[in-house]
Design a protein around this motif. Structure first.
Motif, PDB file in Angstrom:
ATOM      1  N   ALA A   1       3.668  13.168  -8.738  1.00 19.62           N
ATOM      2  CA  ALA A   1       4.629  14.278  -8.825  1.00 19.62           C
ATOM      3  C   ALA A   1       5.119  14.493 -10.240  1.00 19.62           C
ATOM      4  CB  ALA A   1       5.808  14.012  -7.892  1.00 19.62           C
ATOM      5  N   LEU A   2       5.061  13.462 -11.070  1.00 17.76           N
ATOM      6  CA  LEU A   2       5.489  13.601 -12.463  1.00 17.76           C
ATOM      7  C   LEU A   2       4.488  14.434 -13.251  1.00 17.76           C
ATOM      8  CD1 LEU A   2       7.584  12.745 -14.573  1.00 17.76           C
ATOM      9  CD2 LEU A   2       6.252  10.665 -14.954  1.00 17.76           C
ATOM     10  N   PHE A   3       3.239  14.419 -12.821  1.00 15.73           N
ATOM     11  CA  PHE A   3       2.200  15.141 -13.548  1.00 15.73           C
ATOM     12  C   PHE A   3       1.850  16.490 -12.910  1.00 15.73           C
ATOM     13  CE2 PHE A   3       1.538  10.873 -15.131  1.00 15.73           C
ATOM     14  CZ  PHE A   3       1.133  11.066 -16.434  1.00 15.73           C
ATOM     15  N   ALA A   4       1.709  16.522 -11.577  1.00 16.13           N
ATOM     16  CA  ALA A   4       1.143  17.703 -10.918  1.00 16.13           C
ATOM     17  C   ALA A   4       2.103  18.290  -9.891  1.00 16.13           C
ATOM     18  CB  ALA A   4      -0.165  17.321 -10.239  1.00 16.13           C
ATOM     19  N   PRO A   5       1.995  19.601  -9.614  1.00 14.20           N
ATOM     20  CA  PRO A   5       2.831  20.213  -8.576  1.00 14.20           C
ATOM     21  C   PRO A   5       2.536  19.590  -7.216  1.00 14.20           C
ATOM     22  CG  PRO A   5       1.785  21.899  -9.947  1.00 14.20           C
ATOM     23  CD  PRO A   5       1.134  20.590 -10.286  1.00 14.20           C
ATOM     24  N   THR A   6       3.552  19.178  -6.513  1.00 13.64           N
ATOM     25  CA  THR A   6       3.374  18.606  -5.183  1.00 13.64           C
ATOM     26  C   THR A   6       4.709  18.527  -4.480  1.00 13.64           C
ATOM     27  OG1 THR A   6       2.349  16.797  -3.942  1.00 13.64           O
ATOM     28  CG2 THR A   6       3.686  16.176  -5.834  1.00 13.64           C
ATOM     29  N   GLY A   7       4.649  18.308  -3.176  1.00 11.67           N
ATOM     30  CA  GLY A   7       5.843  18.117  -2.390  1.00 11.67           C
ATOM     31  C   GLY A   7       5.892  16.695  -1.854  1.00 11.67           C
ATOM     32  N   LEU A   8       6.998  16.044  -2.040  1.00 15.21           N
ATOM     33  CA  LEU A   8       7.203  14.698  -1.512  1.00 15.21           C
ATOM     34  C   LEU A   8       7.959  14.823  -0.193  1.00 15.21           C
ATOM     35  CD1 LEU A   8       8.249  12.846  -4.809  1.00 15.21           C
ATOM     36  CD2 LEU A   8       5.968  13.060  -3.796  1.00 15.21           C
ATOM     37  N   THR A   9       7.331  14.381   0.889  1.00 19.31           N
ATOM     38  CA  THR A   9       7.891  14.612   2.227  1.00 19.31           C
ATOM     39  C   THR A   9       8.389  13.329   2.883  1.00 19.31           C
ATOM     40  OG1 THR A   9       5.678  14.412   3.197  1.00 19.31           O
ATOM     41  CG2 THR A   9       6.414  16.628   2.575  1.00 19.31           C
ATOM     42  N   GLY A  10       8.641  12.307   2.084  1.00 18.13           N
ATOM     43  CA  GLY A  10       9.097  11.039   2.636  1.00 18.13           C
ATOM     44  C   GLY A  10      10.428  11.140   3.362  1.00 18.13           C
TER      45      GLY A  10
ATOM     46  N   SER B   1       8.117  19.120  -6.877  1.00 12.62           N
ATOM     47  CA  SER B   1       8.054  18.934  -8.332  1.00 12.62           C
ATOM     48  C   SER B   1       6.956  19.812  -8.904  1.00 12.62           C
ATOM     49  CB  SER B   1       7.758  17.463  -8.659  1.00 12.62           C
ATOM     50  OG  SER B   1       7.440  17.311 -10.032  1.00 12.62           O
ATOM     51  N   THR B   2       7.268  20.498  -9.996  1.00 12.23           N
ATOM     52  CA  THR B   2       6.244  21.319 -10.656  1.00 12.23           C
ATOM     53  C   THR B   2       5.344  20.471 -11.537  1.00 12.23           C
ATOM     54  OG1 THR B   2       7.802  21.777 -12.448  1.00 12.23           O
ATOM     55  CG2 THR B   2       7.679  23.395 -10.665  1.00 12.23           C
ATOM     56  N   GLY B   3       5.798  19.261 -11.899  1.00 14.02           N
ATOM     57  CA  GLY B   3       4.996  18.396 -12.761  1.00 14.02           C
ATOM     58  C   GLY B   3       4.991  18.882 -14.199  1.00 14.02           C
ATOM     59  N   LEU B   4       4.613  17.970 -15.092  1.00 10.24           N
ATOM     60  CA  LEU B   4       4.588  18.300 -16.519  1.00 10.24           C
ATOM     61  C   LEU B   4       3.326  19.049 -16.922  1.00 10.24           C
ATOM     62  CD1 LEU B   4       5.886  14.915 -17.993  1.00 10.24           C
ATOM     63  CD2 LEU B   4       7.158  17.068 -17.836  1.00 10.24           C
ATOM     64  N   MET B   5       2.228  18.811 -16.206  1.00 11.78           N
ATOM     65  CA  MET B   5       0.955  19.355 -16.661  1.00 11.78           C
ATOM     66  C   MET B   5       0.866  20.869 -16.520  1.00 11.78           C
ATOM     67  SD  MET B   5      -0.645  16.768 -17.887  1.00 11.78           S
ATOM     68  CE  MET B   5       0.996  16.204 -18.373  1.00 11.78           C
ATOM     69  N   GLY B   6       1.537  21.419 -15.522  1.00 11.35           N
ATOM     70  CA  GLY B   6       1.505  22.873 -15.364  1.00 11.35           C
ATOM     71  C   GLY B   6       2.141  23.565 -16.556  1.00 11.35           C
TER      72      GLY B   6
END
Length: 679
Positions: A388-397, A585-590
């Protein structure tokens, strides 16, 4: 006077050389200035090309990390890969298992008696293939059949005009029903061999013959291909069977030697049986993720090295790089460092908000360095948050039965509560009470049906004629016929049909408003408790994301507006109400990718600078042509002036010669001679 045909002839001077030297003296300062500008522009253009190339290479690495898949690679190992190989896809369930392979799955085969030739007539009529579990006795006779209602029964017409052994083979293969027909000469003659294309006990088959000779069970005509409980005229050459495995002591069976439903995201391939259980381990591929991150660090440092060389200055030699002090390059370096130093507030609760939290820091020279111990710890303790720090994703925990599906560029980082007000449903057509109709006779007066499932209409369906003892038998036949329809198979559509104790329930396998079941036509719809035109439609999931109404489509809920716009979640489970929250998280890489694109894309700043330099180089070409034109004019002027001088000198020389000649001819001029006659 004589004319002057060549420069300098009249004066004796090298006038051509004098003109060339004067023109060269006029040319030198202006030409040197143009050459100096051209060299400076070309050097800068080449250097900017190196910058653009280095940024483009770096963007490739950035884009490799811009997908969460880069951080969801799994590691799958088997201690006996010859018998049991294993693979795992992104997001697979982790674990360690002891798995034994006791038996491999197999597919059914059946062969006809021998025919004299491939062109021999078999008979005409209709062959019906049904799929399910076939039971035979010691003599090979079919003693039982449990139909697989997930697969449809298929009729294949064999006309009298095309009923040879070859014709039957071709008709079965053209139908593409999951049975392959071939002709084998075993020494006794030509035998038709039918082989199921799918393994597993439930994928065996029986063959029914509606023989035009009027007898469907004898060993003559088309019925010699019958293979069912009424007539076993084919020889079973291979029985269909399930694979059998032992998983941590629990015995399970599967229809295929490729097992992909035992553990989520894990595929087992059974190649042979095992003497002892194989140890299978599924784990996050931390090594692959670490390699990706190290590759990113190396790529960034390579970019910085290139930029450093181009902007360098050596005080000892007083030599500067071609882009030393360049404001554009400074802007690029500053922008990249700023992005990489960002803290993602949405990841506050994960403990991994920045690259520094992974042990990735910036040295005094501007390069990145990695603290391996900190990175390893982060990958071990919070693998999902690293991605999530690098790439856009959703954390669903923090959410129940909610899975992140995708997002759009408009989706903003943040934590969003998910509330479900209505679950997605499937289209289910429920018939009226027919519990008192059994046994139900199906004849040519009531065997015809046609449905529309999920917007796709079936061909005319004909139920097998006969007596149906109960609702379950009728439901199984209707399901088999619907799922066997080629229109639905091609569209990937299927249904389940059940008898609920009073009536039939026909349910689409799809969820949502595009899930629908309709009875289009029927010979006698009332016999089935149905009415032509009856239609049942599913509904989409309904709810909110981040407190705002979301759009439902099937089981997917997508944010419509606000910060969660474009956030797409899959809603499963049976509960409505609050489902917890999703961290996006949008992440840093985007952001890094967008920033690099603003430099190197066709409308980017580097491209603009390059275009400007090329325009200036074109302007220098114009300056050079104007200089040439000016030098031509100067050369002509000097040539004309020296030509006039040369002609004048020639005239003066001629005049001098003439006068000398005239003076020398006067009496008393010059000469010693002779003497006078004056005494």
């Amino acid at each position: 006077m004589a004319s002057i045909s060549s420069l300098g002839v009249g004066s004796g001077l090298d006038i051509r050389s004098l003109v060339d030297q004067l023109v060269a003296a006029e040319r030198a300062p202006r030409e040197n200035r143009i050459n100096s500008q051209q060299q400076r522009f070309e050097t800068r253009l080449s250097a900017l090309g190196q910058v653009k190339s280095a940024l483009s290479d770096f963007r490739g690495t950035v884009r490799d990390l811009s997908s969460i898949d880069a951080f969801q690679k799994m590691k799958a190992t088997s201690s006996d890969s010859d018998a049991l190989s294993v693979s795992a896809e992104s997001g697979a369930e982790t674990g360690r298992y002891d798995i034994g392979v006791n038996r491999l799955a197999d597919a059914q085969g059946a062969a006809s008696s021998a025919f004299a030739a491939r062109s021999s007539a078999v008979g005409s009529g209709t062959l019906t293939f049904r799929f399910g579990e076939v039971t035979t006795d010691g003599t090979g006779a079919v003693t039982g059949f449990a139909e697989n209602t997930e697969r449809g029964a298929v009729d294949i017409e064999i006309p009298g005009s095309a009923n040879t052994v070859e014709d039957v083979r071709d008709a079965v293969n053209a139908a593409e029903i999951g049975v392959r027909a071939s002709i084998v000469n075993d020494g006794s003659g030509e035998r038709l061999v039918f082989s199921s294309s799918e393994t597993g006990a439930a994928n065996g088959f029986v063959v029914e013959a509606a023989d035009d000779d009027g007898n469907n069970t004898d060993n003559a005509g088309l019925s010699r291909l019958a293979f069912n409980t009424a007539a076993t005229n084919l020889e079973q050459t291979r029985a269909a069977q399930d694979a059998e495995l032992t998983v941590d002591g629990l015995t399970i069976t599967r229809a295929s030697n490729t097992v992909d439903d035992l553990f989520e995201g894990v595929t087992l391939t059974l190649n042979g049986t095992t003497e002892t259980a194989a140890r299978v381990e599924i784990s996050e591929n931390r090594a692959a993720a670490k390699k990706q991150i190290q590759g990113f660090v190396d790529a960034y440092n390579g970019l910085q090295e290139t930029l450093g060389k181009l902007t360098s200055y050596d005080a000892e030699t007083d030599q500067a790089g071609p882009l030393n002090g360049d404001a554009l390059v400074r802007s690029i370096q500053s922008g990249l460092r700023s992005t990489l130093g960002q803290t993602l507030g949405e990841l506050e609760g994960t403990g991994l908000r920045s690259l520094a939290d992974l042990g990735i820091t910036t040295t005094r020279s501007g390069a990145l360095e990695v603290d391996d111990a900190r990175l390893d710890a982060a990958l071990d303790e919070n693998f999902d948050a690293v991605g999530a720090l690098f790439a856009p994703t959703g954390l669903t925990g923090n959410a129940d039965n909610v899975a992140y599906e995708s997002s759009r560029s408009a989706t903003q980082a943040g934590e969003y509560g998910v509330n479900v007000s209505a679950l997605a449903t499937r289209g289910t057509l429920t018939g009226g009470d027919i519990s008192g109709s059994f046994p139900l006779e199906i004849t040519d007066a009531n065997d015809g049906l046609r449905f529309e499932i999920d917007g796709v209409q079936t061909a005319a369906l004909n139920l097998t004629q006969g007596s149906y003892a109960d609702g379950d038998a009728l439901a199984a036949e209707i399901q088999s016929r619907i799922n066997g329809d080629s229109n639905l198979r091609d569209a990937g559509i299927s249904v389940s049909v059940a008898f609920n104790g009073t009536g039939l329930e026909i349910t689409s396998s799809r969820y949502g408003s595009e899930s629908a079941v309709e009875l289009v036509s029927a010979d006698a719809a009332g016999d089935f408790g149905l009415t032509v035109g009856d239609r049942a439609q599913g509904t989409d999931v309904q709810g909110t994301i981040g407190g705002r109404e979301a759009e439902g489509f099937g089981r997917f809920l997508t944010g419509l507006e606000g910060p969660a716009e474009g956030l797409k979640l899959e809603i499963t489970g049976e509960a409505t109400g609050d489902r917890g929250s999703v961290i996006f998280s949008t992440g840093l890489m985007g952001e890094l990718d967008r920033q690099i694109s603003s430099f190197i894309d066709s409308d980017g700043t580097l491209s603009s600078s390059t275009e400007s330099l090329n325009n200036r180089l074109e302007g220098l070409a114009d300056d050079r042509q104007r200089l040439e034109d000016r030098m031509d004019r100067i050369e002509r002027r000097y040539t004309e002036q020296f030509s006039a001088m040369d002609a004048l000198v020639a005239e003066l020389n001629q005049t001098s010669t003439f006068l000398s000649q005239q003076l020398s001819g006067l009496p008393g001029a010059g000469g010693s001679g002779g003497g006078g006659g004056l005494g």
